[in-house]
Structures are given as structure tokens and as C-alpha cells.
Design a protein around this motif. Structure first.
Motif, PDB file in Angstrom:
ATOM      1  N   CYS A 118       4.658   7.253   5.749  1.00  0.00           N
ATOM      2  CA  CYS A 118       4.301   8.465   4.561  1.00  0.00           C
ATOM      3  C   CYS A 118       5.389   7.409   3.162  1.00  0.00           C
ATOM      4  O   CYS A 118       6.656   7.797   3.356  1.00  0.00           O
ATOM      5  CB  CYS A 118       4.852   9.807   4.770  1.00  0.00           C
ATOM      6  SG  CYS A 118       4.521  10.997   3.351  1.00  0.00           S
ATOM      7  N   SER A 160       0.588   5.617   1.275  1.00  0.00           N
ATOM      8  CA  SER A 160       0.217   6.559   2.348  1.00  0.00           C
ATOM      9  C   SER A 160       0.812   7.691   2.106  1.00  0.00           C
ATOM     10  O   SER A 160       2.082   7.862   1.898  1.00  0.00           O
ATOM     11  CB  SER A 160       0.230   6.028   3.768  1.00  0.00           C
ATOM     12  OG  SER A 160      -0.418   6.860   4.722  1.00  0.00           O
ATOM     13  N   THR A 207      -4.605   6.173   2.993  1.00  0.00           N
ATOM     14  CA  THR A 207      -4.058   5.020   2.816  1.00  0.00           C
ATOM     15  C   THR A 207      -4.785   4.327   1.632  1.00  0.00           C
ATOM     16  O   THR A 207      -6.004   4.342   1.647  1.00  0.00           O
ATOM     17  CB  THR A 207      -3.391   4.052   3.796  1.00  0.00           C
ATOM     18  OG1 THR A 207      -2.866   4.565   4.822  1.00  0.00           O
ATOM     19  CG2 THR A 207      -2.988   2.904   3.430  1.00  0.00           C
ATOM     20  N   ALA A 262      -0.630   1.477   8.854  1.00  0.00           N
ATOM     21  CA  ALA A 262      -0.173   2.842   8.187  1.00  0.00           C
ATOM     22  C   ALA A 262      -0.322   3.981   8.936  1.00  0.00           C
ATOM     23  O   ALA A 262       0.679   4.701   9.119  1.00  0.00           O
ATOM     24  CB  ALA A 262      -0.644   3.089   6.865  1.00  0.00           C
ATOM     25  N   LYS A 263      -1.571   4.008   9.599  1.00  0.00           N
ATOM     26  CA  LYS A 263      -1.634   5.278  10.566  1.00  0.00           C
ATOM     27  C   LYS A 263      -1.048   5.153  11.755  1.00  0.00           C
ATOM     28  O   LYS A 263      -0.481   6.126  12.196  1.00  0.00           O
ATOM     29  CB  LYS A 263      -3.389   5.300  10.804  1.00  0.00           C
ATOM     30  CG  LYS A 263      -3.979   6.264  11.713  1.00  0.00           C
ATOM     31  CD  LYS A 263      -5.477   5.918  11.961  1.00  0.00           C
ATOM     32  CE  LYS A 263      -5.970   6.394  13.013  1.00  0.00           C
ATOM     33  NZ  LYS A 263      -7.489   6.195  13.357  1.00  0.00           N
ATOM     34  N   HIS A 301      -4.546  -0.128   6.470  1.00  0.00           N
ATOM     35  CA  HIS A 301      -5.001   1.249   6.884  1.00  0.00           C
ATOM     36  C   HIS A 301      -4.788   1.572   8.353  1.00  0.00           C
ATOM     37  O   HIS A 301      -4.135   2.631   8.662  1.00  0.00           O
ATOM     38  CB  HIS A 301      -6.509   1.345   6.732  1.00  0.00           C
ATOM     39  CG  HIS A 301      -6.898   1.654   5.180  1.00  0.00           C
ATOM     40  ND1 HIS A 301      -6.988   2.796   4.668  1.00  0.00           N
ATOM     41  CD2 HIS A 301      -7.020   0.713   4.377  1.00  0.00           C
ATOM     42  CE1 HIS A 301      -7.342   2.542   3.322  1.00  0.00           C
ATOM     43  NE2 HIS A 301      -7.445   1.265   3.089  1.00  0.00           N
ATOM     44  N   CYS A 307       0.949  -1.081   0.120  1.00  0.00           N
ATOM     45  CA  CYS A 307      -0.167   0.092  -0.061  1.00  0.00           C
ATOM     46  C   CYS A 307       0.746   1.303  -0.123  1.00  0.00           C
ATOM     47  O   CYS A 307       2.001   1.317   0.246  1.00  0.00           O
ATOM     48  CB  CYS A 307      -1.187  -0.144   1.183  1.00  0.00           C
ATOM     49  SG  CYS A 307      -0.103  -0.159   2.732  1.00  0.00           S
TER      50      CYS A 307
END
Length: 201
Positions: free
Chosen positions: A148, A93, A98, A142-143, A139, A91
Motif C-alpha cells: 500500500c 498501489s 496497482t 504488489a498483490k 501487479h 508503481c
């Protein structure tokens, strides 16, 4: 330890694991976890030095060699999930949003290193609910990891009595070797978009 705690906070399963610096520590960890175990030196790339061990005598032999080669670095020991389907989730982001580029399902069972395996996307052997849960985990990680750019999740799915269970193997907050193949397959230049995200777009 930080990552173990994060996985638990997110509510995801992770194979039991431990860290050893000596043969006796490794034997104690493996006995606690139960065989078979996946054993690997830390801080190596590409699965180098990784082994699936089914008996204590082989563990002792492997760890003796790994301790000599590892220059004091720890040895990672995980419960090996037999008959599992392994997944790569790639993925991108921008730090806020994301997007999952692809979920790759390994053709070989878990245990064959991703660099040596064949993969297919979209997954063929998983339920839509499991695929959607994999997306949700991507998701969330990534958060929580403030990614990034690119991120790769390696997951395993076991099936028992018709129920699928997702297991966390590892998260790499970077590009995976799968990115060029995924980008070709979906027609989206993920590395280029990731670079633009990292530059502030």
C-alpha cells in the motif's frame, strides 16, 4: 529464502544466488554458481561495497574485507548477468489496484548501480511483449506483498537468439530514488498519491 520462493511461485527467473558468512562459504557458493558473481554485504544502501568478481583470488580478498566490515552480517552472492539491460519499474498501489508509473531502462549495461546510471522512459530496446510482462509482474508482486503505497522492482533483461528473458533482481516495497524523476517525466505526483493511499484513500 522467502523472496526466492515467492519469485518461483510467480514463475519468474532469478539469477542463482547464495549467502555466505565466511570466505570458505563464499568460495563454495561462487564455485556452485559460476563466475562472474555479484558480491555485496547485506543491509547496506546505495550499492555500497558491491563488487563484480571474475576470479576466486579476488573473491577471497573482497570477502575478507567484507567480513571485517560487515560485523557478522551475511554476504550476498548472485550470478552476474553479463550484457543485460537493467530496468526500474515504479508503481503505486492502494492494496487492491496497482498502477505502473513508469518503466525506466538504464542506459548503461546491468552492473552499474541505479544511483550512478542514466535512464530513459519509455524503454527503447525492449519488445512490447516484454514491457507488458514487466507490468504484469509489478501487479503480481504488489498483490502478493500487500503493498500500500510505492513499490520499486529492479529487473534485468537478457537477449539470446532474438528472445528476451526477464530476470528478477529485487523488489523494494518503498519509494525509489527514481520517484521524483519519474513524477516529473510523466506529470503525476506519485509520492503524493502514494501518501494518500497509505492514509486510506
Amino acid at each position: 529464502d522467502f523472496f526466492k520462493k515467492l519469485v518461483a511461485e510467480i514463475g519468474m527467473k532469478q539469477p542463482p544466488s547464495g549467502i555466505a558468512h565466511t570466505v570458505s562459504e563464499a568460495v563454495a557458493v561462487a564455485n556452485e554458481i559460476g563466475y562472474p558473481v555479484l558480491v555485496r554485504p547485506s543491509f547496506v544502501l546505495g550499492g555500497r561495497g558491491m563488487a563484480i568478481v571474475y576470479k576466486e583470488k579476488y573473491l577471497v580478498k573482497y570477502v575478507e574485507e567484507a567480513v571485517r566490515a560487515g560485523e557478522g552480517k551475511p554476504i550476498l552472492i548472485d550470478k552476474f548477468l553479463e550484457d543485460a539491460i537493467e530496468l526500474d519499474v515504479d508503481c503505486i498501489s492502494d492494496g487492491e489496484m496497482t498502477v505502473v508509473g513508469a518503466i525506466l531502462e538504464h542506459v548503461e549495461p546491468a552492473g552499474c548501480h541505479s544511483g550512478d546510471s542514466a535512464s530513459v522512459t519509455p524503454p527503447q530496446m525492449l519488445s512490447p511483449e516484454t514491457i507488458e510482462q514487466c507490468r504484469a509482474y509489478a501487479h503480481e508482486f504488489a498483490k502478493r506483498l500487500h503493498v500500500c503505497g510505492l513499490m520499486n522492482l529492479q529487473l534485468a533483461v537478457t537477449k539470446a537468439e532474438g528472445e528476451e528473458t526477464i530476470w528478477m533482481i529485487e523488489v523494494n516495497p518503498r519509494a525509489s530514488r527514481t520517484i521524483p524523476f519519474v513524477s516529473k517525466a510523466i506529470g503525476v505526483p506519485l509520492a503524493g498519491y502514494a501518501a494518500r493511499c497509505m492514509a486510506g484513500e
